[in-house]
Design an enzyme around this catalytic site. Structure first.
Site, PDB file in Angstrom:
ATOM      1  N   ASP A 131      21.424  42.602  47.349  1.00 59.22           N
ATOM      2  CA  ASP A 131      22.650  42.157  46.676  1.00 59.22           C
ATOM      3  C   ASP A 131      23.634  41.648  47.732  1.00 59.22           C
ATOM      4  O   ASP A 131      23.548  42.033  48.897  1.00 59.22           O
ATOM      5  CB  ASP A 131      23.265  43.344  45.916  1.00 59.22           C
ATOM      6  CG  ASP A 131      24.231  42.889  44.814  1.00 59.22           C
ATOM      7  OD1 ASP A 131      24.436  41.671  44.669  1.00 59.22           O
ATOM      8  OD2 ASP A 131      24.766  43.764  44.104  1.00 59.22           O
ATOM      9  N   GLU A 132      24.561  40.793  47.335  1.00 57.91           N
ATOM     10  CA  GLU A 132      25.605  40.281  48.241  1.00 57.91           C
ATOM     11  C   GLU A 132      24.999  39.662  49.501  1.00 57.91           C
ATOM     12  O   GLU A 132      25.472  39.889  50.620  1.00 57.91           O
ATOM     13  CB  GLU A 132      26.583  41.410  48.640  1.00 57.91           C
ATOM     14  CG  GLU A 132      27.160  42.200  47.483  1.00 57.91           C
ATOM     15  CD  GLU A 132      28.340  41.528  46.797  1.00 57.91           C
ATOM     16  OE1 GLU A 132      28.684  40.390  47.186  1.00 57.91           O
ATOM     17  OE2 GLU A 132      28.891  42.137  45.863  1.00 57.91           O
ATOM     18  N   LYS A 168      24.652  38.817  38.679  1.00 61.65           N
ATOM     19  CA  LYS A 168      23.693  38.903  39.788  1.00 61.65           C
ATOM     20  C   LYS A 168      23.253  40.341  40.040  1.00 61.65           C
ATOM     21  O   LYS A 168      22.067  40.630  40.170  1.00 61.65           O
ATOM     22  CB  LYS A 168      24.313  38.339  41.079  1.00 61.65           C
ATOM     23  CG  LYS A 168      24.638  36.870  41.005  1.00 61.65           C
ATOM     24  CD  LYS A 168      25.237  36.357  42.303  1.00 61.65           C
ATOM     25  CE  LYS A 168      26.568  36.988  42.672  1.00 61.65           C
ATOM     26  NZ  LYS A 168      27.655  36.711  41.731  1.00 61.65           N
ATOM     27  N   THR A 169      24.233  41.226  40.089  1.00 65.84           N
ATOM     28  CA  THR A 169      23.889  42.625  40.328  1.00 65.84           C
ATOM     29  C   THR A 169      23.101  43.176  39.142  1.00 65.84           C
ATOM     30  O   THR A 169      22.166  43.960  39.304  1.00 65.84           O
ATOM     31  CB  THR A 169      25.171  43.448  40.573  1.00 65.84           C
ATOM     32  OG1 THR A 169      25.882  42.849  41.658  1.00 65.84           O
ATOM     33  CG2 THR A 169      24.857  44.875  40.918  1.00 65.84           C
ATOM     34  N   ARG A 188      37.821  40.047  40.109  1.00 67.66           N
ATOM     35  CA  ARG A 188      37.548  41.452  39.783  1.00 67.66           C
ATOM     36  C   ARG A 188      38.115  41.805  38.412  1.00 67.66           C
ATOM     37  O   ARG A 188      37.748  42.809  37.822  1.00 67.66           O
ATOM     38  CB  ARG A 188      38.188  42.410  40.802  1.00 67.66           C
ATOM     39  CG  ARG A 188      37.716  42.326  42.238  1.00 67.66           C
ATOM     40  CD  ARG A 188      36.244  42.369  42.364  1.00 67.66           C
ATOM     41  NE  ARG A 188      35.706  41.014  42.464  1.00 67.66           N
ATOM     42  CZ  ARG A 188      34.442  40.698  42.244  1.00 67.66           C
ATOM     43  NH1 ARG A 188      33.583  41.617  41.894  1.00 67.66           N
ATOM     44  NH2 ARG A 188      34.023  39.445  42.341  1.00 67.66           N
ATOM     45  N   GLN A 245      31.915  33.821  47.809  1.00 66.37           N
ATOM     46  CA  GLN A 245      32.431  35.175  48.037  1.00 66.37           C
ATOM     47  C   GLN A 245      32.066  35.687  49.422  1.00 66.37           C
ATOM     48  O   GLN A 245      32.081  36.892  49.668  1.00 66.37           O
ATOM     49  CB  GLN A 245      31.893  36.137  46.978  1.00 66.37           C
ATOM     50  CG  GLN A 245      32.448  35.870  45.598  1.00 66.37           C
ATOM     51  CD  GLN A 245      31.984  36.931  44.609  1.00 66.37           C
ATOM     52  OE1 GLN A 245      32.401  38.076  44.660  1.00 66.37           O
ATOM     53  NE2 GLN A 245      31.105  36.542  43.707  1.00 66.37           N
TER      54      GLN A 245
HETATM   55  P1  ATP Z   1      29.913  39.685  41.536  1.00 59.86           P
HETATM   56  O1  ATP Z   1      29.720  38.284  42.026  1.00 59.86           O
HETATM   57  O2  ATP Z   1      31.346  40.009  41.382  1.00 59.86           O
HETATM   58  O3  ATP Z   1      29.146  40.672  42.327  1.00 59.86           O
HETATM   59  P2  ATP Z   1      27.811  39.722  39.595  1.00 59.86           P
HETATM   60  O4  ATP Z   1      27.308  38.338  39.542  1.00 59.86           O
HETATM   61  O5  ATP Z   1      27.025  40.699  40.383  1.00 59.86           O
HETATM   62  O6  ATP Z   1      29.332  39.723  40.045  1.00 59.86           O
HETATM   63  P3  ATP Z   1      27.625  41.662  37.494  1.00 59.86           P
HETATM   64  O7  ATP Z   1      28.513  42.649  38.092  1.00 59.86           O
HETATM   65  O8  ATP Z   1      26.172  41.892  37.515  1.00 59.86           O
HETATM   66  O9  ATP Z   1      27.958  40.216  38.106  1.00 59.86           O
HETATM   67  O10 ATP Z   1      28.055  41.389  36.001  1.00 59.86           O
HETATM   68  C1  ATP Z   1      29.413  41.200  35.617  1.00 59.86           C
HETATM   69  C2  ATP Z   1      29.672  41.845  34.282  1.00 59.86           C
HETATM   70  O11 ATP Z   1      29.055  41.092  33.261  1.00 59.86           O
HETATM   71  C3  ATP Z   1      29.100  43.243  34.169  1.00 59.86           C
HETATM   72  O12 ATP Z   1      29.986  44.031  33.428  1.00 59.86           O
HETATM   73  C4  ATP Z   1      27.805  43.039  33.422  1.00 59.86           C
HETATM   74  O13 ATP Z   1      27.417  44.175  32.714  1.00 59.86           O
HETATM   75  C5  ATP Z   1      28.168  41.901  32.496  1.00 59.86           C
HETATM   76  N1  ATP Z   1      27.008  41.061  32.107  1.00 59.86           N
HETATM   77  C6  ATP Z   1      26.213  40.373  32.928  1.00 59.86           C
HETATM   78  N2  ATP Z   1      25.281  39.685  32.233  1.00 59.86           N
HETATM   79  C7  ATP Z   1      25.487  39.941  30.946  1.00 59.86           C
HETATM   80  C8  ATP Z   1      24.859  39.520  29.716  1.00 59.86           C
HETATM   81  N3  ATP Z   1      23.813  38.694  29.706  1.00 59.86           N
HETATM   82  N4  ATP Z   1      25.370  39.987  28.563  1.00 59.86           N
HETATM   83  C9  ATP Z   1      26.447  40.812  28.564  1.00 59.86           C
HETATM   84  N5  ATP Z   1      27.081  41.237  29.659  1.00 59.86           N
HETATM   85  C10 ATP Z   1      26.611  40.810  30.845  1.00 59.86           C
HETATM   86 MG    MG Z   2      27.536  41.806  42.103  1.00 59.88          MG
END
Ligand code: ATP
Ligand code: MG
Length: 669
Positions: free
Chosen positions: A231-232, A29-30, A620, A262
């Site tokens: 975000d969040e 997402k981020t 995490r 979350q």
């Molecule tokens: P959270 O809910 O904990 O905030 P999030 O949904 O924001 O998590 P991110 O932090 O954006 O998730 O991504 C998690 C990890 O996965 C990061 O290290 C990111 O670089 C990696 N990632 C996300 N999408 C891809 C992708 N398509 N290919 C490879 N790595 C990815």
């Molecule tokens: Mg995130």
């Protein structure tokens, strides 16, 4: 745009209109937000028209860094000083990546006069708030037994998080203590306003009010941006929700991402409803779901999924691990908290031997602020670099508070708390009685305290030494202010340290040279922070520096400490770990009463929030997760037996175990 799966790519490539990305932990997402900002800029939207909202400064900094990597540093690689300055100021080509609080400070610095506050308002931190609460209760003749300052602040915070003003608080009160708190709240607000000050919650509340009462201002502020990304989003409270809505209404280019599983700030007024009912405000919103977790191994995701399924009212989501297999998370039992800390640190030392592993790859996550102390001790013994994230300890240092209070006196309308803080520090013969007389005079004649110090208003009858002391304080501030016209901020800070003779004061108090040196270093760090800020800011202003320091945007540690922090083991609460990731994670103190927290036990909904918090912790970890608990824990100097956290039974598939039921129904005491 490589490195995006199809739904992520769709979210990134949808460049306009409302959009919601609702997806589980670690699904990118981020990443979507960051890539989308880059994509908007590449498609020709000026960076300055984009606003990205994050939950913490750490998250904001990480996003800025990622963007720089993707787009190149603003102004190219070889930056000269001018370009650097421009990049840190309001550059038309740099997107604004900000927390809610920082955004609100910026808006209020331009507009708060419409609400009757001075544009140079002061922001109170927790310590300031406590002093004010104490003053308010004293004025109301309320004893600590009836209502203690901390309780008053608890209620004020509770109401503010729900966007309730004193009148609404009075109406909603149904106990004597609450009624009293509501009266205190009214007075607290009035006193803040009189001092030209706001507290942290006010930043949001006043911005919300400003937008509501002045549609023209809202339009003016909204017109600064064409795109907003949040975000969040699951953790926005009512004020934040309304502020975002107000800013996005004209252009409707609003992209929010979040995960209802979350949502962990219900206690601070966040309502998961905002994310779940996004489509009510924006019926044509595009909704995107992501299911692949790229962060953690399958073994970890399996545990996370098992755990969160115990929450009954949730939107079922799929979370699949993109990284197969992995080490199964372990659960460790220790005899007490000292052993837990020792063994955890010992394990960490061992893991640091693994090729490629560095301190920054590890995090120790805990639930309450009492937990880290013992881990700090063990980490120090082992000489491992660590950083206590989110510890406001820098501000708790007396030297910092004193010097910042002095610097605040240079503002146009120095606030009462700052004046009281330094009125007799270093000692200049002004006693408690005299201060009381001054305060009473200030209250009954409605004149600012500072005006009596600096001679703008008449003083009550005081002793000669007191008058002399007050004159002395006034002169210090006047002299620094006089010398300062046109000088740099560092000079001002240095002059202030000198004029107050703070060094000799420290020498006087701390006879131990080591202790003295530590204290004096703190003072130096503040001056360094001023220098660093001045170097970077487009239009350096003392008030802005104080804002940044207070909001945690400006770091005040020295170079050595900063380098150390960059590669250090992270020690933090599960709350502040949200959004972050680490190859190896230790979740410690998993006992009933800690996680779930004892305050949550009465209500199934708050226990569910604690479970989401545990879920945040588990998700995490990228490769290795260790869960631990102690069989006994010290309470008021006595070792007491503990119960394992119900979440441990749930996560390990032992919810049939008779002890699970025991954990879930703690004996009422
Ligand atoms: P959270 O809910 O904990 O905030 P999030 O949904 O924001 O998590 P991110 O932090 O954006 O998730 O991504 C998690 C990890 O996965 C990061 O290290 C990111 O670089 C990696 N990632 C996300 N999408 C891809 C992708 N398509 N290919 C490879 N790595 C990815
Ligand atoms: Mg995130």
């Amino acid at each position: 745009m490589s490195g995006l799966n199809p739904p992520q790519a769709e979210a990134v490539n949808t460049l306009s209109g409302p959009m919601l990305v609702l997806a589980g932990a670690g699904t990118g997402k981020t990443r979507v937000i960051t890539f989308r900002i880059a994509k908007l800029i590449k498609s020709g939207i000026p960076g300055g028209r984009i606003l990205g909202m994050t939950f913490t400064n750490k998250a904001a900094n990480e996003m800025k860094e990622r963007l720089e990597q993707m787009l190149g540093a603003p102004g190219g690689k070889q930056q000269n000083k001018y370009q650097k300055k421009k990049a840190a100021g309001e550059d038309p080509n740099t997107p604004t990546i900000s927390t809610f609080h920082s955004l609100c400070v910026r808006i209020l610095r331009r507009q708060i006069d419409k609400l009757g506050y001075p544009l140079k308002f002061t922001i109170y931190n927790r310590g300031d708030q406590e002093s004010l609460a104490r003053t308010v209760l004293r004025e109301l003749n309320v004893s600590d037994k009836l209502l203690a300052p901390n309780q008053l602040l608890f209620w004020i915070g509770h109401w503010k998080c729900k966007s309730m003003d004193p009148r609404q608080a009075e109406l909603a009160s149904d106990s004597d203590a609450q009624h009293l708190a509501a009266v205190g709240y009214r007075r607290y607000q009035r006193q803040l306003k009189l001092s030209g000050a706001v507290d942290f919650d006010d930043l949001l509340l006043l911005t919300e009010r400003l937008f509501k009462e002045h549609p023209d201002i809202r339009a003016e502020e909204a017109a600064r941006f064409d795109h907003i990304l949040v975000d969040e989003y699951q953790d926005t409270n009512t004020s934040q929700y309304r502020i975002v809505k107000g800013l996005a209404d004209p252009h409707r280019n609003l992209c929010v991402v979040g995960d209802d599983d979350q949502s962990i700030y219900g206690w601070r007024g966040a309502e998961v409803e905002h994310i779940l009912s996004f489509h009510k405000d924006w019926p044509d919103a595009k909704v995107i779901r992501l299911e692949d977790n790229y962060r953690s191994t399958e073994a970890i995701i399996e545990k996370a999924n098992t755990l969160i399924r115990f929450n009954t009212t949730r939107h079922d989501k799929v979370l699949k691990a993109a990284r197969p297999n992995g080490e199964v998370p372990s659960i460790r039992q220790y005899s007490n908290e000292t052993v837990e800390a020792q063994e955890t640190v010992y394990d960490l030392q061992r893991r640091l031997q693994v090729p490629g592993r560095e301190p920054r790859d590890f995090a120790i996550l805990f639930r309450t602020n009492e937990q880290p102390r013992i881990f700090e001790t063990e980490l120090r013994k082992a000489k491992l670099p660590y950083i206590l994230v989110g510890g406001m300890s820098f501000f708790d240092r007396k030297e910092v508070k004193d010097l910042l209070a002095y610097l605040r006196l240079l503002g146009e309308e120095p606030d009462e708390i700052s004046v009281l803080r330094v009125i007799n520090t270093p000692p200049r013969g002004i006693g408690k009685k005299s201060i009381e007389t001054l305060l009473n005079h200030a209250i009954s004649n409605k004149i600012p305290l500072w005006d009596m110090v600096c001679g703008k208003a008449d003083r009550p009858k005081l002793t000669t030494p007191t008058n002399r002391g007050l004159d002395q304080l006034a002169r210090i501030v006047e002299d620094v202010a006089y010398q300062d016209s046109g000088r740099s901020l560092v000079d001002i800070a240095r002059n202030m340290v000198e004029a107050t003779q703070y060094r000799s004061e420290l020498e006087r108090i701390y006879s131990d040279p080591n202790e003295f040196q530590t204290r004096w270093n703190t003072v130096e760090q503040i001056v360094n922070a001023v220098a660093e800020y001045e170097e970077r800011a487009a239009k350096p202003r003392l008030s802005q520096f104080l804002d940044k320091l207070l909001l945690g945007e400006q770091d005040a540690s020295d170079e050595k400490e900063k380098q150390l922090k960059k590669n250090a083991i992270a020690l933090m609460t599960m709350h502040s770990a949200k959004g972050l990731e680490f190859p190896e994670v230790y979740m410690v103190g998993l006992e009933e009463g800690i996680l779930p927290h004892h305050r949550s036990l009465e209500d199934e909904r708050t226990v569910a929030e604690e479970r989401r918090l545990a879920y945040v912790g588990v998700t995490r970890a990228e490769e290795r997760l260790t869960l631990s608990m102690c069989l006994t824990r010290m309470k008021w100097g006595k070792a007491r037996d503990t119960l394992p956290s119900r979440f441990l039974y749930e996560i390990s598939g032992q919810a049939e175990h008779p002890n699970y039921l025991k954990a879930c129904r703690p004996a009422k005491r």
